[in-house]
Design a protein around this motif. Structure first.
Motif, short mmCIF file in Angstrom:
data_model
loop_
_atom_site.label_atom_id
_atom_site.label_comp_id
_atom_site.label_asym_id
_atom_site.label_seq_id
_atom_site.Cartn_x
_atom_site.Cartn_y
_atom_site.Cartn_z
N ILE A 4 0.85 -1.19 0.00
CA ILE A 4 0.00 0.00 0.00
C ILE A 4 0.89 1.24 0.00
O ILE A 4 1.88 1.29 0.73
CB ILE A 4 -0.93 0.01 1.23
CG1 ILE A 4 -1.88 -1.19 1.17
CG2 ILE A 4 -1.73 1.32 1.31
CD1 ILE A 4 -2.71 -1.37 2.42
N ALA A 5 0.54 2.22 -0.81
CA ALA A 5 1.33 3.45 -0.89
C ALA A 5 0.52 4.66 -0.46
O ALA A 5 -0.71 4.65 -0.49
CB ALA A 5 1.84 3.65 -2.31
N GLY A 109 3.33 0.76 7.88
CA GLY A 109 4.27 0.12 6.97
C GLY A 109 4.01 0.42 5.51
O GLY A 109 4.46 -0.32 4.62
N HIS A 110 3.31 1.51 5.23
CA HIS A 110 3.01 1.88 3.85
C HIS A 110 4.22 2.51 3.16
O HIS A 110 5.09 3.08 3.81
CB HIS A 110 1.84 2.87 3.81
CG HIS A 110 0.56 2.30 4.34
ND1 HIS A 110 -0.52 3.07 4.69
CD2 HIS A 110 0.18 1.00 4.56
CE1 HIS A 110 -1.51 2.29 5.12
NE2 HIS A 110 -1.10 1.04 5.05
N VAL A 111 4.26 2.41 1.84
CA VAL A 111 5.31 3.05 1.05
C VAL A 111 4.96 4.53 0.91
O VAL A 111 3.91 4.88 0.38
CB VAL A 111 5.44 2.40 -0.34
CG1 VAL A 111 6.50 3.13 -1.17
CG2 VAL A 111 5.78 0.92 -0.21
N LEU A 112 5.85 5.39 1.38
CA LEU A 112 5.61 6.83 1.35
C LEU A 112 6.33 7.47 0.17
O LEU A 112 7.55 7.32 0.02
CB LEU A 112 6.11 7.48 2.65
CG LEU A 112 5.15 7.52 3.83
CD1 LEU A 112 5.91 7.96 5.08
CD2 LEU A 112 4.00 8.47 3.56
N VAL A 113 5.56 8.17 -0.66
CA VAL A 113 6.12 8.79 -1.86
C VAL A 113 5.63 10.23 -1.96
O VAL A 113 4.44 10.50 -1.76
CB VAL A 113 5.69 8.03 -3.13
CG1 VAL A 113 6.35 8.64 -4.37
CG2 VAL A 113 6.03 6.55 -3.02
N THR A 114 6.54 11.14 -2.26
CA THR A 114 6.11 12.50 -2.55
C THR A 114 6.24 12.76 -4.05
O THR A 114 7.26 12.43 -4.66
CB THR A 114 6.90 13.55 -1.75
OG1 THR A 114 6.43 14.86 -2.10
CG2 THR A 114 8.39 13.46 -2.00
N ILE A 174 2.74 -1.88 -6.08
CA ILE A 174 1.73 -1.19 -5.28
C ILE A 174 0.32 -1.62 -5.66
O ILE A 174 0.00 -1.79 -6.84
CB ILE A 174 1.86 0.34 -5.46
CG1 ILE A 174 3.23 0.83 -4.98
CG2 ILE A 174 0.73 1.07 -4.73
CD1 ILE A 174 3.53 0.58 -3.52
N ASP A 175 -0.53 -1.79 -4.65
CA ASP A 175 -1.96 -2.04 -4.85
C ASP A 175 -2.68 -0.70 -4.74
O ASP A 175 -2.95 -0.22 -3.64
CB ASP A 175 -2.46 -3.02 -3.78
CG ASP A 175 -3.95 -3.34 -3.95
OD1 ASP A 175 -4.57 -2.83 -4.91
OD2 ASP A 175 -4.48 -4.09 -3.11
N VAL A 195 -6.28 6.07 -6.74
CA VAL A 195 -6.27 5.39 -5.44
C VAL A 195 -7.66 5.27 -4.84
O VAL A 195 -8.61 5.91 -5.28
CB VAL A 195 -5.35 6.14 -4.45
CG1 VAL A 195 -3.93 6.26 -5.01
CG2 VAL A 195 -5.91 7.53 -4.12
N LYS A 196 -7.74 4.46 -3.79
CA LYS A 196 -9.02 4.26 -3.10
C LYS A 196 -9.31 5.39 -2.13
O LYS A 196 -10.48 5.72 -1.89
CB LYS A 196 -9.00 2.93 -2.35
CG LYS A 196 -10.31 2.60 -1.65
CD LYS A 196 -10.25 1.25 -0.94
CE LYS A 196 -11.58 0.93 -0.26
NZ LYS A 196 -11.52 -0.40 0.42
#
Length: 242
Positions: A4-5, A109-114, A174-175, A195-196
């Protein structure tokens, strides 16, 4: 198992203003940009926006135009130095809500992206400061001597941000059906669609209008406005302009 991101815009979403504004001020201080260009070209756009007569994008794009012109021929180390100084001095000026969401995503524990339209040198520094796993920013091109050419590969429009999201999805598996996105302008629409769990943070009127037009986003969007020390959750269908 897919990950998850959480995709975060920076300017106006995490950072409380635009990072390019802080860089512009520093470049005036270091005499890379003449101060009169602020007063004659940028300040009128700022005042128009500040009086709510003009729009923020016009103010922002004017600074970007001058920035692109000013860095042409400058070595990348000069801009990297300025970027570090800006984040050291101004990097704490972030919204409480966004900072807490970053903390929560890390705990999950999510993938963090800017994904930001600011120069990648700034985005890199901000990503390091707040512990993002990855980042995407506007790339100002360099020649073989590592001097800026005056050309840019932008990251402030929705098409570029969609490409960035696609790259992150492939890189980290990523989901998107379980992922999150945070933004404040229409450039973030493609992230919201993907995204959701999309969040409008202090959104522009243009963004709200576009969200209302698209059922696929309107049904899942959360609108958050932070003023002073209070955070408001708003109902997209009941917001009235006054």
């Amino acid at each position: 198992m897919k990950k998850i991101a959480a995709f975060f815009d920076i300017d106006g979403t995490l950072y409380r203003e635009g990072l390019i504004t802080e860089v512009f001020k520093k470049m005036i201080k270091y005499e890379i940009i003449e101060s009169e260009r602020w007063y004659k070209e940028v300040r009128p756009k700022f005042l128009s926006w500040d009086r709510r007569e003009g729009d923020y994008d016009s103010y922002l794009l004017k600074m970007i135009d001058i920035y692109m012109e000013a860095i042409k021929g400058i070595n990348r180390h000069n801009i990297e130095f300025i970027a570090k100084r800006v984040i050291e001095q101004k990097g704490d000026r972030v919204y409480t809500f966004s900072r807490e969401r970053i903390k929560w995503h890390k705990e999950q524990g999510h993938v963090l992206v800017t994904v930001s339209g600011s120069p990648v040198e700034l985005v890199r520094e901000m990503a390091m400061k707040y512990g993002f796993d990855d980042f995407k920013g506007s790339i100002y091109l360099l020649d073989e001597k590592e001097k800026y050419t005056g050309e840019v590969v932008p990251m402030w429009d929705s098409v570029s941000k969609q490409k960035a999201v696609d790259e992150i999805v492939e890189k980290y598996d990523i989901d998107l059906d379980q992922s999150y996105a945070y933004g404040d302008t229409s450039g973030d629409l493609t992230m919201f669609k993907a995204v959701k769990h999309p969040y409008c943070i202090n959104p522009t009127k243009e963004l709200l209008d576009k969200v209302r037009e698209e059922d696929s986003i309107r049904e899942k969007i959360k609108v958050v406005v932070e003023r002073k020390d209070v955070t408001y959750n708003l109902d997209i269908d009941n917001i009235q302009y006054v």
